[in-house]
Design a protein around this motif. Structure first.
Motif, PDB file in Angstrom:
ATOM      1  N   ALA A  64      44.496  32.238  20.364  1.00  0.00           N
ATOM      2  CA  ALA A  64      44.417  33.700  20.473  1.00  0.00           C
ATOM      3  C   ALA A  64      43.656  34.098  21.730  1.00  0.00           C
ATOM      4  N   ARG A  65      42.582  33.380  22.016  1.00  0.00           N
ATOM      5  CA  ARG A  65      41.820  33.672  23.237  1.00  0.00           C
ATOM      6  C   ARG A  65      42.670  33.411  24.479  1.00  0.00           C
ATOM      7  N   ARG A  66      43.413  32.296  24.457  1.00  0.00           N
ATOM      8  CA  ARG A  66      44.287  31.975  25.588  1.00  0.00           C
ATOM      9  C   ARG A  66      45.357  33.049  25.771  1.00  0.00           C
ATOM     10  N   ASP A  67      45.968  33.463  24.668  1.00  0.00           N
ATOM     11  CA  ASP A  67      46.997  34.498  24.738  1.00  0.00           C
ATOM     12  C   ASP A  67      46.427  35.805  25.271  1.00  0.00           C
ATOM     13  N   ALA A  68      45.228  36.153  24.823  1.00  0.00           N
ATOM     14  CA  ALA A  68      44.590  37.381  25.308  1.00  0.00           C
ATOM     15  C   ALA A  68      44.318  37.286  26.808  1.00  0.00           C
ATOM     16  N   LEU A  69      43.842  36.139  27.263  1.00  0.00           N
ATOM     17  CA  LEU A  69      43.597  35.957  28.697  1.00  0.00           C
ATOM     18  C   LEU A  69      44.902  36.012  29.487  1.00  0.00           C
ATOM     19  N   ASN A  70      45.948  35.388  28.954  1.00  0.00           N
ATOM     20  CA  ASN A  70      47.250  35.441  29.631  1.00  0.00           C
ATOM     21  C   ASN A  70      47.762  36.872  29.743  1.00  0.00           C
ATOM     22  N   SER A  71      47.574  37.651  28.686  1.00  0.00           N
ATOM     23  CA  SER A  71      47.989  39.042  28.696  1.00  0.00           C
ATOM     24  C   SER A  71      47.190  39.840  29.728  1.00  0.00           C
ATOM     25  N   LEU A  72      45.881  39.613  29.765  1.00  0.00           N
ATOM     26  CA  LEU A  72      45.038  40.288  30.766  1.00  0.00           C
ATOM     27  C   LEU A  72      45.455  39.904  32.183  1.00  0.00           C
ATOM     28  N   LEU A  73      45.710  38.626  32.397  1.00  0.00           N
ATOM     29  CA  LEU A  73      46.126  38.159  33.723  1.00  0.00           C
ATOM     30  C   LEU A  73      47.461  38.772  34.134  1.00  0.00           C
ATOM     31  N   SER A  74      48.383  38.848  33.197  1.00  0.00           N
ATOM     32  CA  SER A  74      49.678  39.431  33.492  1.00  0.00           C
ATOM     33  C   SER A  74      49.537  40.901  33.893  1.00  0.00           C
ATOM     34  N   THR A  75      48.742  41.645  33.141  1.00  0.00           N
ATOM     35  CA  THR A  75      48.520  43.050  33.469  1.00  0.00           C
ATOM     36  C   THR A  75      47.801  43.188  34.802  1.00  0.00           C
ATOM     37  N   LEU A  76      46.838  42.328  35.055  1.00  0.00           N
ATOM     38  CA  LEU A  76      46.121  42.351  36.329  1.00  0.00           C
ATOM     39  C   LEU A  76      47.074  42.075  37.487  1.00  0.00           C
ATOM     40  N   ASP A  77      47.948  41.089  37.329  1.00  0.00           N
ATOM     41  CA  ASP A  77      48.930  40.779  38.372  1.00  0.00           C
ATOM     42  C   ASP A  77      49.850  41.973  38.639  1.00  0.00           C
ATOM     43  N   LYS A  78      50.301  42.627  37.566  1.00  0.00           N
ATOM     44  CA  LYS A  78      51.160  43.806  37.727  1.00  0.00           C
ATOM     45  C   LYS A  78      50.401  44.938  38.422  1.00  0.00           C
ATOM     46  N   THR A  79      49.135  45.101  38.071  1.00  0.00           N
ATOM     47  CA  THR A  79      48.319  46.144  38.697  1.00  0.00           C
ATOM     48  C   THR A  79      48.139  45.881  40.182  1.00  0.00           C
ATOM     49  N   ILE A  80      47.903  44.632  40.537  1.00  0.00           N
ATOM     50  CA  ILE A  80      47.777  44.277  41.958  1.00  0.00           C
ATOM     51  C   ILE A  80      49.086  44.559  42.679  1.00  0.00           C
ATOM     52  N   GLU A  81      50.181  44.158  42.057  1.00  0.00           N
ATOM     53  CA  GLU A  81      51.492  44.390  42.672  1.00  0.00           C
ATOM     54  C   GLU A  81      51.764  45.889  42.836  1.00  0.00           C
ATOM     55  N   GLN A  82      51.353  46.673  41.844  1.00  0.00           N
ATOM     56  CA  GLN A  82      51.522  48.125  41.947  1.00  0.00           C
ATOM     57  C   GLN A  82      50.671  48.679  43.090  1.00  0.00           C
ATOM     58  N   CYS A  89      47.593  45.320  27.218  1.00  0.00           N
ATOM     59  CA  CYS A  89      46.872  44.043  27.087  1.00  0.00           C
ATOM     60  C   CYS A  89      45.578  44.211  26.296  1.00  0.00           C
ATOM     61  N   PHE A  90      44.955  45.391  26.384  1.00  0.00           N
ATOM     62  CA  PHE A  90      43.715  45.613  25.651  1.00  0.00           C
ATOM     63  C   PHE A  90      43.985  45.751  24.157  1.00  0.00           C
ATOM     64  N   LYS A  91      45.088  46.407  23.820  1.00  0.00           N
ATOM     65  CA  LYS A  91      45.491  46.495  22.419  1.00  0.00           C
ATOM     66  C   LYS A  91      45.845  45.104  21.899  1.00  0.00           C
ATOM     67  N   GLN A  92      46.586  44.352  22.720  1.00  0.00           N
ATOM     68  CA  GLN A  92      46.981  43.007  22.322  1.00  0.00           C
ATOM     69  C   GLN A  92      45.744  42.136  22.094  1.00  0.00           C
ATOM     70  N   ALA A  93      44.735  42.299  22.933  1.00  0.00           N
ATOM     71  CA  ALA A  93      43.501  41.523  22.766  1.00  0.00           C
ATOM     72  C   ALA A  93      42.827  41.870  21.442  1.00  0.00           C
TER      73      ALA A  93
END
Length: 185
Positions: A89-107, A122-126
């Motif tokens: 669950a911790r790994r999945d939460a980190l992956n979700s945060l990283l994915s959102t962070l990557d999208k934010t950087i790209e935006q 990602c925060f809800k998912q966490a």
């Protein structure tokens, strides 16, 4: 096989002082102590130390680890499975945060456009994953798979305002009880 304190410390990557401390607080006593006063650790202590280090990796306090480190057999396997689920669950939460962070950087770089809901998913998912790790098995046993999945889906659909009210509600309730003057019975 038996290990001295130094040998076990080297094997596990902890300090000798850590093992001495675990012995002092009764968390990891040695299998036996020689006449010369040397602590010797056997297979059961090696397994217990591994469990201790697993739980410490999640930031669990030593007081909570004590009963878990003493588990054997099926009980130990069940605790290890629960620990594994928490790590996943911790790994999945980190992956979700990283994915959102990557999208934010790209935006920010002008590559994509993100919906506002994407920015906070990602925060809800966490939160869902944290609840899942802590209460998932118990909730599924009590209410069933469908009810838990429906509750998780409702949580994911909440607006940020609704979500903040859920997260802040325990703090508001606690503050209201603290602020009220009570008289002894």
């Amino acid at each position: 096989m038996e290990y001295t304190v130094k040998q076990l410390a080297t094997l596990a990557g902890v300090s000798v002082r850590t093992l001495h401390y675990y012995d002092e607080i009764g968390l990891l006593p040695p299998a036996r102590v020689t006449q010369a006063g040397y602590r010797l650790y056997g297979p059961a202590q090696v397994d217990a130390l591994q469990s201790i280090l697993f739980y410490r990796a999640l930031g669990m306090p030593l007081a909570q680890i004590r009963p878990l480190a003493a588990l054997r057999g099926e009980a130990r396997v069940a605790a290890l499975r629960a620990h594994r689920a928490a790590l996943l669950a911790r790994r999945d939460a980190l992956n979700s945060l990283l994915s959102t962070l990557d999208k934010t950087i790209e935006q920010e770089e002008g590559g994509i456009s993100m919906q506002d809901t994407e920015k906070f998913a990602c925060f809800k998912q966490a939160l869902v994953q944290k609840n899942e790790a802590q209460y998932g098995a118990e909730a599924r046993k009590a209410y069933g798979e469908e009810a838990v999945e429906a509750a998780n889906a409702k949580l994911m659909a909440l607006s940020e305002t609704q979500l903040s009210m859920i997260v802040l509600a325990p703090c508001i309730i606690s503050a209201s009880f603290i602020s009220k003057k009570t008289t002894p019975l």
